[in-house]
Design an enzyme around this catalytic site. Structure first.
Site, PDB file in Angstrom:
ATOM      1  N   CYS A  81       0.834  -1.197   0.000  1.00 39.57           N
ATOM      2  CA  CYS A  81       0.000   0.000   0.000  1.00 39.57           C
ATOM      3  C   CYS A  81       0.872   1.253   0.000  1.00 39.57           C
ATOM      4  CB  CYS A  81      -0.915   0.011   1.227  1.00 39.57           C
ATOM      5  SG  CYS A  81      -2.252  -1.192   1.106  1.00 39.57           S
ATOM      6  N   CYS A 163      -3.470   0.079  -3.309  1.00 39.18           N
ATOM      7  CA  CYS A 163      -4.174   0.453  -2.082  1.00 39.18           C
ATOM      8  C   CYS A 163      -3.470   1.623  -1.396  1.00 39.18           C
ATOM      9  CB  CYS A 163      -4.286  -0.748  -1.144  1.00 39.18           C
ATOM     10  SG  CYS A 163      -2.736  -1.637  -0.872  1.00 39.18           S
TER      11      CYS A 163
END
Ligand code: 2NF
Length: 250
Positions: A81, A163
């Site tokens: 992420c 993400c």
């Protein structure tokens, strides 16, 4: 008896890169053994075969995402992420940046993107060989060609997997800083998952010495902002982001 075969069709685009298979295999071993050994074992022989099987002996103008599914399944490689970097019309600069920021990843810093970057390929339904003479041009012959479908498919997965805060380097020295027909504008933006992407951070870079200075407020970047708003993804934009600006000076 030698059977007569029709000559391979003449397309408008460049043919398959010479020694494609060997290059794919070599890059697969380089990536998995040297660039990112921490990734663990990947079966490069199997990956190379799945790659060519996706397009050999097939009509190069009717390629589908399904053709590339077996390859996709062998090369699953999520990016952490906050570390995804998209680019559009800014290939060199984006890749210069991830060379410095080794924790960030463009698609070409993942296995499949690394293997395929800069190569060309297509097959022919009447032959089990690659077509080294010509391949369909995506503008002049057909858009669903084996090469474009590959990039659409891997770009889609790259965006689906992203993400946290995701980033994009855009080119502020052209009219369509955000181009709705580019892979970023057509595929990546629409495959970000609002439930796990907090924000898209755009870095709009101008060529050195260019007179423009505020592309974040241009109409094409505003189009991007509106698309993301409809998709419930926060957008932020910065002109001439310092750490990338520095790379333009060397
Ligand atoms: O070759 C690559 N490495 C590649 C190709 C296509 C897409 C990478 N991507 C991924 C990257 F991850 C970036 O995040 O998509 C993003 C960049 O693609 P873009 O279309 O937004 O950026 P451009 O600078 O406009 O295009 C990149 C290259 O792809 C070609 C284009 O001519 C340029 O060489 N290209 C764009 N769309 C197509 C298409 N439909 C295409 N080539 C064939 N078919």
């Amino acid at each position: 008896i030698l059977m007569w075969r029709p000559p391979p069709k003449q397309w408008k685009g460049e043919g398959t890169t010479a020694h494609l298979y060997e290059i794919l295999l070599g890059r697969c071993y380089t990536y998995t053994q040297i660039v990112r050994p921490e990734l663990g074992h990947k079966d490069c022989q199997k990956i190379g075969k799945a790659f060519t099987k996706a397009f050999l002996s097939k009509d190069p103008c009717s390629s589908t995402e399904q053709d590339y599914q077996p390859l996709m399944e062998l090369t699953d490689e999520p990016v952490p992420c906050d570390k995804t970097l998209f680019w559009s019309k800014s290939s060199e600069l984006a890749h210069d940046y991830t060379r410095v920021r080794q924790d960030m990843f463009t698609l070409e810093d993942t296995l499949l993107g690394y293997m395929a970057d800069g190569l060309k390929w297509c097959g022919d339904p009447g032959s089990s060989e690659m077509n080294y003479h010509s391949c369909p041009d995506w503008r002049e012959d057909c858009s669903n060609n084996s090469f474009s479908v590959f990039w659409n498919t891997v770009s889609k997965r790259f965006a689906e997997d992203a993400c946290g805060v995701v980033h994009v380097v855009l080119n502020g020295s052209i009219r369509n800083t955000f181009d709705e027909r580019s892979t970023f504008g057509r595929v990546e933006v629409f495959n970000l998952r609002p439930e796990k992407v907090n924000r898209l951070q755009a870095w709009v870079m101008h060529d050195l010495g260019s007179v423009h200075s505020d592309s974040c407020s241009s109409s094409s970047v505003n189009d991007l902002k509106q698309i993301l708003k409809r998709r419930s993804i926060t957008f932020s934009c910065q002109n001439n982001y310092g750490p990338i600006r520095l790379l333009q000076c060397v």
